[in-house]
Design a protein around this motif. Sequence first.
Motif, PDB file in Angstrom:
ATOM      1  N   GLU A 102       0.792  -1.094  -0.191  1.00 25.25           N
ATOM      2  CA  GLU A 102       0.248   0.361   0.176  1.00 25.25           C
ATOM      3  C   GLU A 102       0.664   1.101  -0.301  1.00 25.25           C
ATOM      4  OE1 GLU A 102      -4.395   1.159   2.139  1.00 25.25           O
ATOM      5  OE2 GLU A 102      -2.692   0.023   2.947  1.00 25.25           O
ATOM      6  N   GLY A 103       1.805   1.691  -0.153  1.00 26.22           N
ATOM      7  CA  GLY A 103       2.997   2.925   0.062  1.00 26.22           C
ATOM      8  C   GLY A 103       3.544   2.404   0.774  1.00 26.22           C
ATOM      9  N   VAL A 104       4.117   3.645   1.298  1.00 19.04           N
ATOM     10  CA  VAL A 104       5.466   4.029   2.078  1.00 19.04           C
ATOM     11  C   VAL A 104       4.799   4.044   3.465  1.00 19.04           C
ATOM     12  CG1 VAL A 104       6.391   6.323   3.532  1.00 19.04           C
ATOM     13  CG2 VAL A 104       6.032   6.144   1.102  1.00 19.04           C
ATOM     14  N   PRO A 150       3.287   4.594   7.421  1.00 23.16           N
ATOM     15  CA  PRO A 150       4.010   6.186   8.174  1.00 23.16           C
ATOM     16  C   PRO A 150       4.683   5.120   9.583  1.00 23.16           C
ATOM     17  CG  PRO A 150       1.711   3.941   8.564  1.00 23.16           C
ATOM     18  CD  PRO A 150       2.599   4.249   7.215  1.00 23.16           C
ATOM     19  N   GLU A 151       5.259   4.373   9.640  1.00 30.14           N
ATOM     20  CA  GLU A 151       5.493   3.331  11.127  1.00 30.14           C
ATOM     21  C   GLU A 151       7.035   4.583  10.588  1.00 30.14           C
ATOM     22  OE1 GLU A 151       1.471   2.240  11.692  1.00 30.14           O
ATOM     23  OE2 GLU A 151       2.974   1.975   9.794  1.00 30.14           O
ATOM     24  N   ALA A 152       7.241   3.592   9.637  1.00 31.43           N
ATOM     25  CA  ALA A 152       8.869   3.662   8.940  1.00 31.43           C
ATOM     26  C   ALA A 152       9.089   5.576   8.934  1.00 31.43           C
ATOM     27  CB  ALA A 152       8.716   2.955   7.871  1.00 31.43           C
ATOM     28  N   LEU A 153       7.812   5.996   8.657  1.00 29.11           N
ATOM     29  CA  LEU A 153       7.863   7.967   7.495  1.00 29.11           C
ATOM     30  C   LEU A 153       8.758   8.523   9.324  1.00 29.11           C
ATOM     31  CD1 LEU A 153       8.611   9.957   5.954  1.00 29.11           C
ATOM     32  CD2 LEU A 153       5.569  10.081   6.393  1.00 29.11           C
ATOM     33  N   ALA A 154       8.377   8.211  10.265  1.00 27.49           N
ATOM     34  CA  ALA A 154       8.212   8.366  11.511  1.00 27.49           C
ATOM     35  C   ALA A 154       9.279   8.045  12.649  1.00 27.49           C
ATOM     36  CB  ALA A 154       6.719   8.881  12.134  1.00 27.49           C
ATOM     37  N   LYS A 155       9.825   7.354  12.196  1.00 25.61           N
ATOM     38  CA  LYS A 155      10.748   6.216  12.862  1.00 25.61           C
ATOM     39  C   LYS A 155      11.978   7.068  12.357  1.00 25.61           C
ATOM     40  CE  LYS A 155      13.164   2.852  14.480  1.00 25.61           C
ATOM     41  NZ  LYS A 155      14.918   2.666  13.815  1.00 25.61           N
ATOM     42  N   GLY A 156      11.835   7.288  11.186  1.00 29.76           N
ATOM     43  CA  GLY A 156      12.979   8.054  10.102  1.00 29.76           C
ATOM     44  C   GLY A 156      13.316   9.381  10.142  1.00 29.76           C
ATOM     45  N   THR A 165      -0.389   1.003  -4.625  1.00 26.91           N
ATOM     46  CA  THR A 165      -2.061   2.573  -4.130  1.00 26.91           C
ATOM     47  C   THR A 165      -2.390   3.141  -2.405  1.00 26.91           C
ATOM     48  OG1 THR A 165      -2.719   1.984  -6.564  1.00 26.91           O
ATOM     49  CG2 THR A 165      -3.868   3.192  -4.748  1.00 26.91           C
ATOM     50  N   MET A 166      -2.181   4.032  -2.227  1.00 32.03           N
ATOM     51  CA  MET A 166      -2.829   3.949  -0.930  1.00 32.03           C
ATOM     52  C   MET A 166      -3.718   4.671  -0.822  1.00 32.03           C
ATOM     53  SD  MET A 166      -0.156   7.416   0.246  1.00 32.03           S
ATOM     54  CE  MET A 166       1.841   7.113   0.534  1.00 32.03           C
TER      55      MET A 166
END
Length: 526
Positions: free
Chosen positions: A185-187, A189-195, A223-224
Amino acid sequence: MTADTRPNAVDLSHHLSLLARSRHPSPLKDLIRYMGVKGIISFAGGLPAADFFPMHSLSASIYPANTVLDPEHPSPPSQSVEFTIPRRAAAPAYDLERGLQYVGGRGLTDLEVPIRALTEKLWPPAYADWDVLLNNGSTDGWIKILTLLVESGDHIICDSQIYPSAQAGFVPMGVKAFPIAGDGEGVSPEALAKGLEEWDESRGRRPRVMYTVPVGQNPLGTTMGPARRKSVYDVCVKYDVIIIEDDPYCMLQFPPYVVGQQPTPPAPKADVDAFLSNMSNSFLTIDTQGRVIRMDTFSKTLFPGARLGWFTCNAMFAERLLRGTEVQTQGPSGFSEVITGELLNKWGVDGFIEWNTNLCEQYRVRRDWMLDALAAAFDLVPAEDAGVPGAIGLVAFPKLKANGRRGPAIISFVPPVGGMFIWCKAHYDTHPAWAGFQPDRTDQERVRAFEEKFWIRLVDALILVTPGWYFSPWEGGGHSLHEEGSGHFRLAFSYEPKANVDEGIRRLADMMTKEWTGAVDISAGL
């Protein structure tokens, strides 16, 4: 008229680059708006006399908006809609005197009327002071955004794989990618916040721009859904990130594919309500702050040669993009504007949506052709049942032998619900030649070298795919999201007719099955 109760965008001017902050209105462009004042006699602008434009009129014959084509034999319909763009006409009709003359950076503002109506109908922003601005297609739009928001030394957040032309726009600026892991489903959000939370300031300032293709991501095909978009948006609000939503495939969203389902032709009549209900919506609809810059284009819905698209964003960003447009490209091609504008006049906004409802069915059928061909050529097993580490979606095994024994996993992929692509993960570590291939090099180096040789072998078998390394985000060195022992390639289902899809997948499967099962020994060629 009902009062607009939406809030205004927040002040995001601190995101502007030094170049964008330094731009001023082009003095000559400022004169153009006065040339339309009734009764004025202009000695100001160096405009060529429209009397000398060597065209009487421009005529076109277009498909009706309700056209349903046969995907295998998409012959032009017997019915057509005719229009003629005259030399001179009264507004709101388009004419050549205005369309082919110098205009301001906004282009022909008549075209903004249906674009605004389409935006309010499909993905209305969640704040009041939004604006639209025409551009010369999304590649042009992206370069303008880069000059608007980033400085040398910055990093841009992106998916684990990125569209090559998007990356080619920022690498020469001294900007690097900051790829974020994701799933089907794409990026994440947990990995984005951690990064973002763990960002090392020695690398430069924390990334403040995220580039995403939320529907049919090129090349991943992901697709998100609404919940994923909301989670990603919330992270971007927390860390003050501007979201660049590049959405060329928004009108190409499909129902999920089911292995073994019977092929179905395109619907004989557009079901607009079902089409709209299936559409995963824009970040704009949840953007209460004005931190999303959305890019749309007519390239996938009408014709890429028009080089015509538009931004939707807060008024401050739109004004700064306009200043850049005045000195970078001016407005889009007048030919593209008058032809597209008059087409939209004939179809109407509802007709444009009906056209796209039927168009989506054409590409849904083409997606199914390729997935059906893969199902016929391989044994497709859900990843959760396949026992293959790191696989998601479906795993492709060689067709079962008479003894019922399953061979090695060859590729895995997520059946796309949007766009034009299938992203295949090639499991090189199950290939019999992998263990002895350049063992003294790092895994990442081995994968790249193996993948290059594999791609050449595909070409020799008369199969052309896009190799995975084209899409690796540039981080200034290796790819941090490299998957051990595996590579990738992209299949496009949008272009070839069914016979070629069936034959091409047959060749692909035949070549890979023979190599992965050891029926063909290629060790000497490696």
